[in-house]
Design a protein around this motif. Sequence first.
Motif, mmCIF file in Angstrom:
data_model
loop_
_atom_site.group_PDB
_atom_site.id
_atom_site.type_symbol
_atom_site.label_atom_id
_atom_site.label_comp_id
_atom_site.label_asym_id
_atom_site.label_seq_id
_atom_site.Cartn_x
_atom_site.Cartn_y
_atom_site.Cartn_z
ATOM 1 N N PRO A 1 5.213 10.232 7.651
ATOM 2 C CA PRO A 1 4.781 10.161 9.053
ATOM 3 C C PRO A 1 5.898 9.667 9.979
ATOM 4 O O PRO A 1 6.846 9.007 9.558
ATOM 5 C CB PRO A 1 3.630 9.159 9.023
ATOM 6 C CG PRO A 1 3.175 9.110 7.617
ATOM 7 C CD PRO A 1 4.342 9.444 6.778
ATOM 8 N N GLU A 2 5.752 9.969 11.247
ATOM 9 C CA GLU A 2 6.774 9.680 12.256
ATOM 10 C C GLU A 2 7.070 8.186 12.373
ATOM 11 O O GLU A 2 8.232 7.786 12.446
ATOM 12 C CB GLU A 2 6.325 10.236 13.617
ATOM 13 C CG GLU A 2 7.338 10.054 14.728
ATOM 14 C CD GLU A 2 8.564 10.937 14.543
ATOM 15 O OE1 GLU A 2 9.622 10.552 15.066
ATOM 16 O OE2 GLU A 2 8.475 11.983 13.887
ATOM 17 N N ASP A 3 6.045 7.332 12.394
ATOM 18 C CA ASP A 3 6.288 5.892 12.556
ATOM 19 C C ASP A 3 7.049 5.307 11.365
ATOM 20 O O ASP A 3 7.893 4.424 11.523
ATOM 21 C CB ASP A 3 4.981 5.143 12.791
ATOM 22 C CG ASP A 3 3.955 5.361 11.683
ATOM 23 O OD1 ASP A 3 4.114 6.332 10.920
ATOM 24 O OD2 ASP A 3 3.011 4.553 11.601
ATOM 25 N N ILE B 1 12.377 3.418 9.103
ATOM 26 C CA ILE B 1 13.472 3.567 8.136
ATOM 27 C C ILE B 1 14.798 3.732 8.853
ATOM 28 O O ILE B 1 15.802 3.094 8.521
ATOM 29 C CB ILE B 1 13.196 4.753 7.185
ATOM 30 C CG1 ILE B 1 12.010 4.439 6.270
ATOM 31 C CG2 ILE B 1 14.435 5.090 6.366
ATOM 32 C CD1 ILE B 1 11.524 5.617 5.465
ATOM 33 N N ILE B 2 14.831 4.573 9.871
ATOM 34 C CA ILE B 2 16.062 4.803 10.631
ATOM 35 C C ILE B 2 16.508 3.524 11.322
ATOM 36 O O ILE B 2 17.697 3.184 11.345
ATOM 37 C CB ILE B 2 15.860 5.956 11.632
ATOM 38 C CG1 ILE B 2 15.651 7.268 10.877
ATOM 39 C CG2 ILE B 2 17.049 6.075 12.579
ATOM 40 C CD1 ILE B 2 15.171 8.404 11.749
ATOM 41 N N ALA B 3 15.567 2.760 11.881
ATOM 42 C CA ALA B 3 15.909 1.498 12.552
ATOM 43 C C ALA B 3 16.454 0.480 11.553
ATOM 44 O O ALA B 3 17.402 -0.250 11.855
ATOM 45 C CB ALA B 3 14.691 0.937 13.272
ATOM 46 N N ALA B 4 15.894 0.440 10.352
ATOM 47 C CA ALA B 4 16.381 -0.497 9.333
ATOM 48 C C ALA B 4 17.792 -0.146 8.903
ATOM 49 O O ALA B 4 18.650 -1.024 8.751
ATOM 50 C CB ALA B 4 15.442 -0.500 8.135
ATOM 51 N N LYS C 1 0.854 -1.178 0.000
ATOM 52 C CA LYS C 1 0.000 0.000 0.000
ATOM 53 C C LYS C 1 0.892 1.230 0.000
ATOM 54 O O LYS C 1 1.994 1.216 0.553
ATOM 55 C CB LYS C 1 -0.939 -0.003 1.198
ATOM 56 C CG LYS C 1 -0.266 0.147 2.530
ATOM 57 C CD LYS C 1 -1.298 0.223 3.620
ATOM 58 C CE LYS C 1 -0.607 0.612 4.932
ATOM 59 N NZ LYS C 1 -1.549 0.832 5.987
ATOM 60 N N PRO C 2 0.457 2.283 -0.624
ATOM 61 C CA PRO C 2 1.296 3.479 -0.685
ATOM 62 C C PRO C 2 1.447 4.120 0.690
ATOM 63 O O PRO C 2 0.575 4.004 1.549
ATOM 64 C CB PRO C 2 0.540 4.397 -1.641
ATOM 65 C CG PRO C 2 -0.863 3.912 -1.619
ATOM 66 C CD PRO C 2 -0.802 2.442 -1.329
ATOM 67 N N ILE C 3 2.584 4.774 0.902
ATOM 68 C CA ILE C 3 2.842 5.451 2.167
ATOM 69 C C ILE C 3 1.982 6.716 2.216
ATOM 70 O O ILE C 3 1.972 7.520 1.284
ATOM 71 C CB ILE C 3 4.333 5.828 2.287
ATOM 72 C CG1 ILE C 3 5.175 4.565 2.294
ATOM 73 C CG2 ILE C 3 4.580 6.662 3.520
ATOM 74 C CD1 ILE C 3 6.661 4.843 2.275
ATOM 75 N N GLU C 4 1.291 6.832 3.332
ATOM 76 C CA GLU C 4 0.458 8.016 3.487
ATOM 77 C C GLU C 4 1.340 9.174 3.940
ATOM 78 O O GLU C 4 2.099 9.051 4.893
ATOM 79 C CB GLU C 4 -0.632 7.747 4.529
ATOM 80 C CG GLU C 4 -1.558 6.612 4.139
ATOM 81 C CD GLU C 4 -2.527 6.278 5.267
ATOM 82 O OE1 GLU C 4 -2.586 7.022 6.251
ATOM 83 O OE2 GLU C 4 -3.216 5.276 5.138
#
Length: 114
Positions: free
Chosen positions: A82-84, A89-92, A71-74
């Motif tokens: 969005p923050e989550d 992304i940073i954790a990956a 699904k596309p990123i909202e």
Amino acid sequence: MLFNLLEAAAASENFGERAASGGFTFILGMIVIFVGMTVLILCVAGFGKIADAIAKKTEKKETKADKPVEKPIETADDGSVPEDIRVAIIAAIAAYYAESGSKNEFKVRKIKKL
């Protein structure tokens, strides 16, 4: 024929002839062993490559069948992520660098949708 060779070797009393015959047998044996081992190594390596190719082929078929619908990123109204999603992304990225053993220090300043 084999008995004739053994009789001829036993009948020759010259040490030089016996040493030459033994040396030839030794060298011939080493060549046969070397060639045989080379053939076995090449066969095992070939079968390994064939098995890898088959595994990759079946893996491709499974990934095509099991591919989830993305699904596309909202995005927010201002076009930011969005923050989550940013935290994921940073954790990956951090997990990738930790797994590879890199001492890369990085700071994520901005994430935007392309």
